[in-house]
Design a protein around this motif. Structure first.
Motif, PDB file in Angstrom:
ATOM      1  N   GLN A 278     -71.873  30.900 -42.996  1.00 14.76           N
ATOM      2  CA  GLN A 278     -71.245  29.604 -42.742  1.00 14.76           C
ATOM      3  C   GLN A 278     -69.930  29.757 -41.997  1.00 14.76           C
ATOM      4  O   GLN A 278     -69.601  28.968 -41.096  1.00 14.76           O
ATOM      5  CB  GLN A 278     -71.019  28.859 -44.065  1.00 14.76           C
ATOM      6  CG  GLN A 278     -70.485  27.437 -43.887  1.00 14.76           C
ATOM      7  CD  GLN A 278     -70.088  26.801 -45.211  1.00 14.76           C
ATOM      8  OE1 GLN A 278     -69.354  27.391 -46.006  1.00 14.76           O
ATOM      9  NE2 GLN A 278     -70.598  25.602 -45.463  1.00 14.76           N
ATOM     10  N   VAL A 279     -69.165  30.805 -42.350  1.00 14.33           N
ATOM     11  CA  VAL A 279     -67.879  31.053 -41.687  1.00 14.33           C
ATOM     12  C   VAL A 279     -68.099  31.294 -40.200  1.00 14.33           C
ATOM     13  O   VAL A 279     -67.398  30.745 -39.347  1.00 14.33           O
ATOM     14  CB  VAL A 279     -67.161  32.258 -42.327  1.00 14.33           C
ATOM     15  CG1 VAL A 279     -65.873  32.583 -41.575  1.00 14.33           C
ATOM     16  CG2 VAL A 279     -66.857  31.984 -43.785  1.00 14.33           C
ATOM     17  N   GLU A 280     -69.112  32.112 -39.859  1.00 19.94           N
ATOM     18  CA  GLU A 280     -69.406  32.420 -38.459  1.00 19.94           C
ATOM     19  C   GLU A 280     -69.809  31.160 -37.694  1.00 19.94           C
ATOM     20  O   GLU A 280     -69.377  30.941 -36.557  1.00 19.94           O
ATOM     21  CB  GLU A 280     -70.533  33.455 -38.382  1.00 19.94           C
ATOM     22  CG  GLU A 280     -70.184  34.792 -39.020  1.00 19.94           C
ATOM     23  CD  GLU A 280     -71.363  35.752 -39.016  1.00 19.94           C
ATOM     24  OE1 GLU A 280     -72.323  35.504 -38.248  1.00 19.94           O
ATOM     25  OE2 GLU A 280     -71.332  36.735 -39.782  1.00 19.94           O
ATOM     26  N   ARG A 281     -70.607  30.337 -38.318  1.00 21.79           N
ATOM     27  CA  ARG A 281     -71.077  29.121 -37.635  1.00 21.79           C
ATOM     28  C   ARG A 281     -69.938  28.134 -37.409  1.00 21.79           C
ATOM     29  O   ARG A 281     -69.866  27.477 -36.373  1.00 21.79           O
ATOM     30  CB  ARG A 281     -72.193  28.464 -38.449  1.00 21.79           C
ATOM     31  CG  ARG A 281     -73.468  29.272 -38.430  1.00 21.79           C
ATOM     32  CD  ARG A 281     -74.615  28.477 -38.976  1.00 21.79           C
ATOM     33  NE  ARG A 281     -75.850  29.227 -38.911  1.00 21.79           N
ATOM     34  CZ  ARG A 281     -77.001  28.827 -39.423  1.00 21.79           C
ATOM     35  NH1 ARG A 281     -77.057  27.658 -40.057  1.00 21.79           N
ATOM     36  NH2 ARG A 281     -78.093  29.567 -39.322  1.00 21.79           N
ATOM     37  N   LEU A 282     -69.072  28.016 -38.378  1.00 17.51           N
ATOM     38  CA  LEU A 282     -67.930  27.115 -38.203  1.00 17.51           C
ATOM     39  C   LEU A 282     -67.023  27.608 -37.078  1.00 17.51           C
ATOM     40  O   LEU A 282     -66.487  26.810 -36.297  1.00 17.51           O
ATOM     41  CB  LEU A 282     -67.145  26.994 -39.519  1.00 17.51           C
ATOM     42  CG  LEU A 282     -67.836  26.216 -40.645  1.00 17.51           C
ATOM     43  CD1 LEU A 282     -67.039  26.317 -41.945  1.00 17.51           C
ATOM     44  CD2 LEU A 282     -68.029  24.756 -40.262  1.00 17.51           C
ATOM     45  N   ASP A 283     -66.858  28.938 -36.997  1.00 12.29           N
ATOM     46  CA  ASP A 283     -66.061  29.509 -35.909  1.00 12.29           C
ATOM     47  C   ASP A 283     -66.680  29.180 -34.560  1.00 12.29           C
ATOM     48  O   ASP A 283     -65.977  28.843 -33.597  1.00 12.29           O
ATOM     49  CB  ASP A 283     -65.952  31.028 -36.073  1.00 12.29           C
ATOM     50  CG  ASP A 283     -64.974  31.424 -37.179  1.00 12.29           C
ATOM     51  OD1 ASP A 283     -64.152  30.567 -37.557  1.00 12.29           O
ATOM     52  OD2 ASP A 283     -65.043  32.576 -37.655  1.00 12.29           O
ATOM     53  N   LEU A 285     -68.372  26.645 -33.815  1.00 10.49           N
ATOM     54  CA  LEU A 285     -68.158  25.220 -33.538  1.00 10.49           C
ATOM     55  C   LEU A 285     -66.686  24.895 -33.302  1.00 10.49           C
ATOM     56  O   LEU A 285     -66.341  23.754 -32.997  1.00 10.49           O
ATOM     57  CB  LEU A 285     -68.674  24.378 -34.721  1.00 10.49           C
ATOM     58  CG  LEU A 285     -70.190  24.374 -34.939  1.00 10.49           C
ATOM     59  CD1 LEU A 285     -70.530  23.727 -36.279  1.00 10.49           C
ATOM     60  CD2 LEU A 285     -70.895  23.637 -33.800  1.00 10.49           C
ATOM     61  N   GLY A 286     -65.839  25.908 -33.448  1.00 10.42           N
ATOM     62  CA  GLY A 286     -64.405  25.687 -33.271  1.00 10.42           C
ATOM     63  C   GLY A 286     -63.789  24.938 -34.429  1.00 10.42           C
ATOM     64  O   GLY A 286     -62.771  24.251 -34.280  1.00 10.42           O
ATOM     65  N   ILE A 287     -64.404  25.085 -35.622  1.00 11.59           N
ATOM     66  CA  ILE A 287     -63.928  24.386 -36.812  1.00 11.59           C
ATOM     67  C   ILE A 287     -63.392  25.399 -37.815  1.00 11.59           C
ATOM     68  O   ILE A 287     -64.040  26.406 -38.107  1.00 11.59           O
ATOM     69  CB  ILE A 287     -65.064  23.570 -37.459  1.00 11.59           C
ATOM     70  CG1 ILE A 287     -65.584  22.513 -36.483  1.00 11.59           C
ATOM     71  CG2 ILE A 287     -64.600  22.908 -38.749  1.00 11.59           C
ATOM     72  CD1 ILE A 287     -66.802  21.758 -36.982  1.00 11.59           C
ATOM     73  N   THR A 301     -72.462  19.165 -38.826  1.00  8.52           N
ATOM     74  CA  THR A 301     -71.853  19.803 -37.652  1.00  8.52           C
ATOM     75  C   THR A 301     -70.369  19.499 -37.492  1.00  8.52           C
ATOM     76  O   THR A 301     -69.701  20.114 -36.669  1.00  8.52           O
ATOM     77  CB  THR A 301     -72.590  19.380 -36.369  1.00  8.52           C
ATOM     78  OG1 THR A 301     -72.609  17.944 -36.293  1.00  8.52           O
ATOM     79  CG2 THR A 301     -74.014  19.917 -36.357  1.00  8.52           C
ATOM     80  N   VAL A 302     -69.859  18.542 -38.270  1.00  9.60           N
ATOM     81  CA  VAL A 302     -68.411  18.277 -38.237  1.00  9.60           C
ATOM     82  C   VAL A 302     -67.778  18.708 -39.561  1.00  9.60           C
ATOM     83  O   VAL A 302     -66.675  18.287 -39.908  1.00  9.60           O
ATOM     84  CB  VAL A 302     -68.111  16.793 -37.937  1.00  9.60           C
ATOM     85  CG1 VAL A 302     -68.541  16.445 -36.532  1.00  9.60           C
ATOM     86  CG2 VAL A 302     -68.757  15.862 -38.957  1.00  9.60           C
ATOM     87  N   ASN A 303     -68.499  19.555 -40.278  1.00 10.31           N
ATOM     88  CA  ASN A 303     -68.029  20.128 -41.544  1.00 10.31           C
ATOM     89  C   ASN A 303     -67.688  19.061 -42.577  1.00 10.31           C
ATOM     90  O   ASN A 303     -66.645  19.102 -43.230  1.00 10.31           O
ATOM     91  CB  ASN A 303     -66.813  21.030 -41.322  1.00 10.31           C
ATOM     92  CG  ASN A 303     -66.629  22.015 -42.476  1.00 10.31           C
ATOM     93  OD1 ASN A 303     -67.589  22.312 -43.211  1.00 10.31           O
ATOM     94  ND2 ASN A 303     -65.429  22.535 -42.637  1.00 10.31           N
ATOM     95  N   ASN A 304     -68.615  18.118 -42.715  1.00 13.87           N
ATOM     96  CA  ASN A 304     -68.473  17.084 -43.730  1.00 13.87           C
ATOM     97  C   ASN A 304     -69.771  17.009 -44.517  1.00 13.87           C
ATOM     98  O   ASN A 304     -70.681  17.828 -44.325  1.00 13.87           O
ATOM     99  CB  ASN A 304     -68.151  15.729 -43.075  1.00 13.87           C
ATOM    100  CG  ASN A 304     -67.339  14.827 -43.997  1.00 13.87           C
ATOM    101  OD1 ASN A 304     -67.444  14.909 -45.219  1.00 13.87           O
ATOM    102  ND2 ASN A 304     -66.529  13.972 -43.401  1.00 13.87           N
TER     103      ASN A 304
END
Length: 392
Positions: A278-283, A285-287, A301-304
């Protein structure tokens, strides 16, 4: 104006603008025992003296029997407004309230709304129930809501009896036993297709299958709710959408119960792997990843929060691939409970594991504080049961 009634000199005649002669009166009824104030009532536009006399007699009779003339004018809708305010303040989950609101607006208010409370009869209540029975298979809960509004009117002194209590209500069709669950064979088939999906979806569906979580409870889980060392999951909140929530859709769980669920090693292993990915995917996405106390396990996709329909959508896709009977996410909850009982797990520990409210009896009180040992025994019984079918 002139006196025209020997029996009630309060009755006076007067003329309307079109020249029609009508009658009116102002009559003293007595002192209201509830308020201590004198009750004086004025009525007008009676076509005959006799009608005016009868009206006075009716007012005197009703007042002597405790019926306040002012309350006699109140409608069912007046009482519903009071009931509605009390119902909202009772702590009801707003998604449940939204369903109730639909029953009220679609069935109850169209029938009773403008009717005077004092004019609602047993016959009207029976007619209401009969009409509902012709349209709906299960309708008693709607009748009960209408009756509750009448009970509210009684508490506020607007009426003195509830006609629903004397009404003969048609019987409902016997409720069919729900088959919204899968047997152990289909459970195994469903589990076998999970590796074909994205890791987050694998984790989401497996967690539902092995814990019986409610969908709303699943969606609000954060990483701080998972204790990887002690193999525990803390369930304390739920997502429940309603237009009445004003955007505050996260609240207490259904039943307002906080509980701890012990997790099996394979489910924990999947979660640990997903946490890293999850950390890699958020990175990507620039989140920025949030702290564990705020970072939801299953994010969009917007971390909500994921939308409420997503878990059912994921499950439907997996069910089609596994070629098994169709069930909902809540059906996975029924399945988990069924498998726990088939594994001969203790009934009261099962109740605690899935967050069912406990009954108020002596035996139940003995299990109010379920220990980790009991939780471990329950999980082990389930895993031993699954092991017989080569399920891990």
């Amino acid at each position: 104006m002139q006196n025209i009634s020997k029996k009630y000199p309060q009755i006076k005649s007067y003329q309307l603008k079109d020249g029609t002669t009508v009658f009116r009166f102002t009559v003293y009824l007595g002192v209201d025992p509830l308020t201590g104030k004198e009750k004086i009532v004025t009525r007008s536009k009676f076509k005959t003296v006799k009608q005016a006399e009868l009206a006075i007699e009716k007012l005197k009779f009703e007042f002597s029997n405790g019926l306040n003339p002012a309350n006699m004018l109140k409608t069912f809708n007046d009482s519903f407004i009071k009931w509605d305010a009390s119902y909202k303040a009772s702590g009801i989950v707003m998604s449940t309230y939204s369903k109730t609101e639909g029953y009220i607006k679609n069935h109850i208010l169209p029938f009773f709304g403008d009717k005077k409370l004092s004019k609602i009869t047993v016959a009207m209540c029976e007619q209401f129930a009969l009409e509902l029975s012709k349209k709906l298979k299960y309708f008693h809960h709607i009748v009960n809501y209408a009756s509750d509004v009448m009970e509210t009117a009684i508490r506020h002194g607007d009426i003195h009896s509830n006609p629903f209590k004397s009404a003969k209500i048609p019987k409902e069709t016997a409720h069919q036993k729900s088959d919204n669950f899968i047997d152990i064979i289909d459970f195994k088939k469903l589990l076998s297709v999970l590796p074909n999906y994205d890791l987050m979806i694998q984790c989401l569906l497996r967690l539902l299958m092995f814990t019986g979580l409610r969908k709303g409870e699943l969606l609000v889980l954060t990483w701080s709710d998972v204790d990887f060392d002690k193999k525990k999951l803390l369930v304390h909140s739920g997502y429940s959408y309603s237009k009445h929530n004003n955007g505050n859709n996260v609240g207490l769980t259904k039943g307002k119960l906080i509980r701890t669920i012990l997790l099996d090693s394979n489910t924990l292993g999947l979660l640990k792997t997903w946490k890293q990915l999850q950390v890699e995917r958020l990175d990507q996405l620039g989140i920025s990843r949030k702290p564990d106390t705020e970072q939801v396990i299953f994010n969009n996709t917007v971390n909500n929060y994921l939308k409420l329909n997503y878990p059912n959508d994921y499950l439907k896709t997996a069910i089609e691939e596994a070629n098994i009977k169709s069930i909902t996410v809540h059906g996975l909850r029924h399945t988990h409970i069924t498998h726990l009982r088939e594994a001969e797990a203790d009934f009261f520990v099962v109740q605690e594991r899935v967050g069912h409210s406990q009954t108020n009896n002596t035996t139940d009180k003995h299990y109010t504080h379920v220990t980790d040992t009991l939780r471990e025994n329950t999980l082990q019984k389930l895993l031993n049961y699954y092991k017989k079918f080569d399920i891990e």
